[in-house]
Design an enzyme around this catalytic site. Structure first.
Site, mmCIF file in Angstrom:
data_model
loop_
_atom_site.group_PDB
_atom_site.id
_atom_site.type_symbol
_atom_site.label_atom_id
_atom_site.label_comp_id
_atom_site.label_asym_id
_atom_site.label_seq_id
_atom_site.Cartn_x
_atom_site.Cartn_y
_atom_site.Cartn_z
ATOM 1 N N SER A 148 -1.733 0.316 -10.182
ATOM 2 C CA SER A 148 -1.762 2.009 -9.660
ATOM 3 C C SER A 148 -2.232 2.861 -10.529
ATOM 4 O O SER A 148 -3.373 2.815 -10.986
ATOM 5 C CB SER A 148 -0.129 2.133 -9.282
ATOM 6 O OG SER A 148 -0.222 3.127 -8.541
ATOM 7 N N ASP B 276 -0.069 -2.615 1.360
ATOM 8 C CA ASP B 276 0.085 -1.545 0.829
ATOM 9 C C ASP B 276 -0.080 -0.207 1.533
ATOM 10 O O ASP B 276 -1.071 -0.065 1.958
ATOM 11 C CB ASP B 276 -0.823 -1.768 -0.365
ATOM 12 C CG ASP B 276 -0.613 -0.521 -1.438
ATOM 13 O OD1 ASP B 276 0.058 0.426 -1.307
ATOM 14 O OD2 ASP B 276 -1.330 -0.567 -2.575
ATOM 15 N N HIS C 261 2.582 -2.837 -2.272
ATOM 16 C CA HIS C 261 2.029 -2.201 -3.499
ATOM 17 C C HIS C 261 2.624 -2.792 -4.742
ATOM 18 O O HIS C 261 1.963 -2.723 -5.864
ATOM 19 C CB HIS C 261 2.528 -0.789 -3.554
ATOM 20 C CG HIS C 261 1.727 0.209 -4.499
ATOM 21 N ND1 HIS C 261 0.517 0.623 -4.671
ATOM 22 C CD2 HIS C 261 2.363 0.945 -5.554
ATOM 23 C CE1 HIS C 261 0.194 1.317 -5.496
ATOM 24 N NE2 HIS C 261 1.357 1.670 -6.215
#
Length: 482
Positions: free
Chosen positions: A282, A400, A428
């Site tokens: 991320s 995600d 995610h």
């Protein structure tokens, strides 16, 4: 939840934002390998550093006594020894990146282009030179807002009954008109050679760096740290400032992208070996990109897990994270529940336990607000990413909800050596949901090296539609938990 709301009301009344130090998290893992590094005066990061046990090196006198024995089987043992940096293949990285004033970005690959099926651990083949033409994301969004189309396209005629799907499939929207190129605004030339080799855990010159994102900690990498340390890899995983057991300054400027990037630069310079592999998740992907751009000779490979597209970072002005810290404190149970719903493909007892064990999304409201507001990195645009010459593995979770798949697809198009792998069972937090699959992908990528034996015999093929594209999609919003 009632306690959280009460604390938030007291926070608003007193003007205090809570403790300035994040207490050490409770973990069942062994405490060995944890270090505390002071990157700046009063700014201390917790780092998990695992050095595998390797056979000790022999003294010079012992080496001299045993030379006869080693020389007898030298030829046979040489085939079994890891090749290290002396092995591998050399690829020619040659690119011409041109930015035009009308917002078009043209990338011409004039050197080697590598693609491979990493999952089957096949060597990469050299493909012919290609040209990629895309639309700059920031330009397209501004142009769409400033110069709207005065003549909207007419609606298609209604389809006849019984053949609606077929009629809809035949009527495809016309592609937007291609603007005429004008004088180039900027041109970047890349002409270098890079040696790419297999990185084995038994080689002492290899180090793995794991970087988490907003609201996470080093604990989200628990499965990866245990797996690769058992294989003999040296692993380094820091807690970002305000996360895990690192100190949490009560100054918003301490959580800007540049402040955090300098922290990771210090960690990287402290633990770096000759060949380093960066693994980011991320928001942590942006820091890995920064380090790969700053240290191209030391960064050997990069893994980007649900990192998003190759666009410059800008904080969202209309976001829930712009609310006062005391309000965020009241909403923290709702935010944690929303993160569980969006970050995991399933929301059962296993996922809740993973979220708790990984210490994810367990930061103070002030740190969360400052982290989201400090995501300003204008240099990290398409050109910045196109300049990278390091091999990159892109891992994307199918479910995600924070990072759309088209962002990672766009990233794969922009990068020179990129391999996109989609995990259908993950979201995610895919490295926590599917640790075995992620570990296998990463390990095979670490062991991968390109096959340039077919370089001289490669036959030029016409450029396909996938190799030359014109993307006019507006800039996508940044994921909330980047």
């Amino acid at each position: 939840m009632l306690t959280s709301i009460t604390d938030g009301i007291l926070c608003c009344l007193t003007g205090k934002t809570g403790s300035s130090v994040v207490l050490p998290v409770e973990s069942s893992a062994c405490t060995d390998g944890f270090e505390f590094v002071e990157v700046k005066p009063g700014r201390v990061l917790r780092v998990r550093h695992i050095i595998p046990e390797r056979p000790p090196k022999l003294d010079p006198e012992q080496n001299q006594d045993q030379n006869c024995e080693h020389n007898q089987g030298k030829d046979q043992e040489k085939e079994k020894e890891p090749r290290g940096e002396d092995g591998g293949s050399t690829v020619h990285c040659k690119r011409k990146i041109t930015v035009y004033r009308n917002g078009q970005l043209v990338i011409e690959n004039l050197g080697d282009v590598l693609h491979s099926e990493i999952l089957q651990c096949q060597n990469g083949d050299v493909e012919p030179c290609t040209t990629l033409e895309v639309e700059l994301s920031d330009y397209s969004s501004v142009a769409a807002a400033v110069t709207p189309d005065p003549k909207p396209a007419p609606l298609p005629p209604p389809a006849s009954s019984g053949n609606g799907l077929a009629a809809a499939g035949q009527q495809k929207p016309a592609p937007p008109p291609r603007r005429k190129r004008r004088k180039p605004k900027r041109t970047v030339l890349i002409d270098s050679e890079r040696k790419i080799s297999s990185c084995k855990g038994t080689e002492a010159d290899v180090a793995l760096f794991f970087v988490h994102g907003v609201g996470g900690s080093m604990d989200i990498w628990g499965s990866q740290l245990d797996f690769f340390s058992r294989l003999g890899y040296e692993v380094i995983a820091p807690d970002l400032a305000g996360h895990g057991a690192s100190t949490a300054p009560q100054i918003a400027a301490a959580y800007t992208f540049y402040a955090l990037a300098e922290d990771l630069r210090s960690i990287f310079k402290r633990y770096a070996r000759k060949r380093n592999i960066l693994i980011g998740h991320s928001y942590g992907v942006s820091f890995c990109t920064f380090l790969a751009h700053e240290y191209p000779e030391q960064v050997h490979k990069v893994v980007m897990i649900n990192g998003g597209g190759p666009t410059a970072l800008e904080p969202s002005l209309c976001s829930i994270f712009q609310l006062p810290s005391c309000v965020l404190h009241c909403l923290s149970p709702c935010l944690a529940w929303s993160f569980l719903k969006a970050g995991f493909a399933r929301q059962g007892a296993k996922e809740k336990q993973l979220l708790k064990a990984g210490n994810a999304f367990n930061v103070s409201p002030f740190v969360l607000r400052a982290m989201m507001s400090g995501q300003y990195w204008p240099e990290g645009d398409e050109v910045y990413h196109a300049e990278l010459t390091v091999p990159i593995l892109l891992v994307h979770g199918m479910y995600d909800k924070f990072v759309p798949m088209d962002e990672d697809q766009r990233m794969a198009e922009i990068l020179l050596f990129a391999f996109l792998k989609i995990i259908e069972e993950g979201s995610h937090m895919v490295m926590m949901e599917c640790p075995e699959t992620v570990n296998t992908l990463l390990h095979e990528f670490f062991l991968w090296e390109p096959d340039t034996s077919k370089k001289d015999t490669a036959v030029l093929k016409p450029i396909t539609a996938n190799q030359t594209t014109d993307m006019h999609a507006p800039k996508a919003s940044r994921p909330l938990n980047k």
